[in-house]
Design a protein around this motif. Structure first.
Motif, short mmCIF file in Angstrom:
data_model
loop_
_atom_site.label_atom_id
_atom_site.label_comp_id
_atom_site.label_asym_id
_atom_site.label_seq_id
_atom_site.Cartn_x
_atom_site.Cartn_y
_atom_site.Cartn_z
N UNK A 175 0.83 -1.21 0.00
CA UNK A 175 0.00 0.00 0.00
C UNK A 175 0.86 1.26 0.00
N UNK A 176 2.13 1.11 0.34
CA UNK A 176 3.01 2.27 0.43
C UNK A 176 3.32 2.81 -0.96
N UNK A 177 3.04 4.09 -1.15
CA UNK A 177 3.33 4.70 -2.44
C UNK A 177 4.80 4.67 -2.80
N UNK A 178 5.67 4.78 -1.79
CA UNK A 178 7.10 4.77 -2.06
C UNK A 178 7.55 3.41 -2.60
N UNK A 179 6.94 2.32 -2.13
CA UNK A 179 7.29 1.01 -2.65
C UNK A 179 6.78 0.83 -4.07
N UNK A 180 5.55 1.25 -4.30
CA UNK A 180 4.99 1.15 -5.64
C UNK A 180 5.83 1.92 -6.65
N UNK A 181 6.24 3.14 -6.24
CA UNK A 181 7.05 3.96 -7.13
C UNK A 181 8.44 3.34 -7.34
N UNK A 234 12.79 9.09 -9.72
CA UNK A 234 13.66 8.94 -8.55
C UNK A 234 13.90 10.28 -7.88
N UNK A 235 14.12 11.31 -8.69
CA UNK A 235 14.31 12.65 -8.12
C UNK A 235 13.05 13.11 -7.40
N UNK A 236 11.88 12.81 -7.99
CA UNK A 236 10.62 13.18 -7.34
C UNK A 236 10.46 12.42 -6.03
N UNK A 237 10.84 11.15 -6.01
CA UNK A 237 10.74 10.35 -4.81
C UNK A 237 11.67 10.89 -3.72
N UNK A 238 12.89 11.27 -4.11
CA UNK A 238 13.83 11.84 -3.15
C UNK A 238 13.30 13.16 -2.60
#
Length: 409
Positions: A204-210, A378-382
């Motif tokens: 469910x974690x958006x960071x994992x999905x991304x 990746x930059x957006x995630x960071x």
């Protein structure tokens, strides 16, 4: 290396070779089967999809099997699939054989890592699993080039015969040296894992999905180019067919170096490692596009591409561990499927680029575009991690995800 670990490493080398060797014999297969190069490239896509879908299913269906019996059965499936491939009378049969063979790949690798850990003391398990993983690197350095040379000299069917013969030897080594007592009961003393429902919540974690989407795109970029290395080197670089096998060794040596450097970079800082690896891959692809028509620069660019392409693997795996600490094994398993989805996506993207009339050289630019998208994500995630935990050090978005998961019930 202890003989049981050697047997397992050689088994992984075998299944790894079967996956990547197609890239070196695409022209021979295309001509003999009377299909286009892109259609022949879909044999990579079919195999990757089989690994992606079949691996988790086979693993679930065989949880009660003894580990040694499962390894031997999976290698038996692998041998049968390669025999069918060697004898395939047409493209459709060959595609079916490739998909059938792929059903053994994911579970065999996973069980080999598991058995290596079971046979090792707790403080040596990571080292043991790393030795098993060397099989995939050697598949690129030795397995694929040898298979390419055999296919060019004796026909592509001989390549499958070579893989089959090696698999029979691995089957015998596993039967001889891997202990029979290994089974799922060996883990009875281990800590009780979270329920499957609890572990599934990690998705469910958006960071994992991304993170998994980034894996698909980055790995897809690598396979967009690597699947079509043979026609790229022969048609654009004007290398003699006999040189392709040697150049694939150059690519493989670069992959080993990249794997080591990518791991060290990610150890220091996960997100910095991810961003460095993707930036290096983008630069390598653009360099390859520019250097492709010139033989010496093309050989150098191929080495750089191998290093950059394989540096992303440890970085992306470390990223998954950082964002899925509640269920690391499940998340890593899913990320293996993401890597294989990337393999299939890449082969399709490269083939589509050629089919649309852009030429085989342009597959490097298509790969560069996929890498750019992965890098932007990746930059957006960071940046998201920094906004939500601004007190953390720069680029340490992995720590941000762990901190946020601890704050969230």
């Amino acid at each position: 290396m202890p003989l049981p670990l050697l047997a397992l490493m050689l088994g992984v080398f075998c299944v790894g070779t079967a996956e990547v060797v197609i890239a070196g014999i695409l022209p021979e297969m295309s001509a003999d089967l009377d299909v286009s190069i892109p259609s022949a490239g879909l044999l990579v896509t079919g195999y990757a999809l089989g690994v992606t879908i079949g691996g988790p299913v086979i693993t679930l269906l065989t949880t009660k099997w003894s580990r040694k019996a499962l390894l031997l059965s999976l290698m038996g499936v692998f041998i049968a699939g390669n025999v069918i491939a060697a004898l395939a009378p047409n493209y459709a049969t060959l595609m079916g054989a490739r998909v059938f063979t792929s059903l053994s790949h994911g579970t065999f690798a996973a069980v080999a890592w598991h058995v290596a850990a079971l046979m090792s003391p707790p403080d040596k398990q990571a080292t043991a699993m790393a030795k098993i993983a060397l099989g995939f690197n050697f598949a690129n350095v030795l397995g694929s080039p040898i298979g390419t040379f055999i296919g060019q000299q004796f026909g592509w069917r001989a390549t499958f015969a070579y893989v089959t013969a090696f698999a029979v030897m691995c089957h015998l080594l596993i039967y001889k040296f891997v202990p029979s007592a290994l089974s799922t009961e060996s883990d009875e003393t281990a800590e009780e894992p979270a329920s499957l429902r609890e572990q599934m919540k990690v998705f469910r974690k958006g960071s994992l999905q991304l993170s998994m989407l980034i894996t698909v795109l980055a790995q897809g970029a690598v396979f967009t180019t690597s699947t079509y290395l043979a026609p790229l080197l022969r048609d654009i670089g004007h290398f003699a067919p006999a040189m392709v096998g040697i150049l694939l060794i150059v690519f493989g040596v670069g992959s080993v170096l990249g794997n080591i450097l990518g791991g060290k970079s990610a150890d220091a800082n996960v997100m910095r490692g991810v961003l460095r690896a993707q930036t290096a891959l983008l630069a390598a692809l653009l360099l390859f596009w520019a250097a492709a028509p010139h033989q010496i620069p093309a050989a150098v660019a191929l080495f750089v591409f191998g290093a950059a392409g394989f540096s992303i693997i440890p970085a992306l795996q470390a990223r998954i561990l950082a964002v899925a600490s509640a269920a690391p094994a499940l998340a890593l398993s899913a990320n293996v499927s993401a890597f294989n989805l990337g393999n299939g996506l890449g082969a399709w993207l490269g083939g589509t680029t050629i089919d649309l009339g852009f030429g085989v050289r342009s597959v490097t630019l298509t790969a560069a575009l996929a890498t750019t998208i992965a890098l932007v994500l990746s930059l957006a995630m960071w940046a998201r991690g920094r906004r939500e935990s601004p007190e953390l050090p720069a680029l340490d978005a992995s720590t941000a995800d762990v901190a946020l998961s601890q704050k969230t019930p």
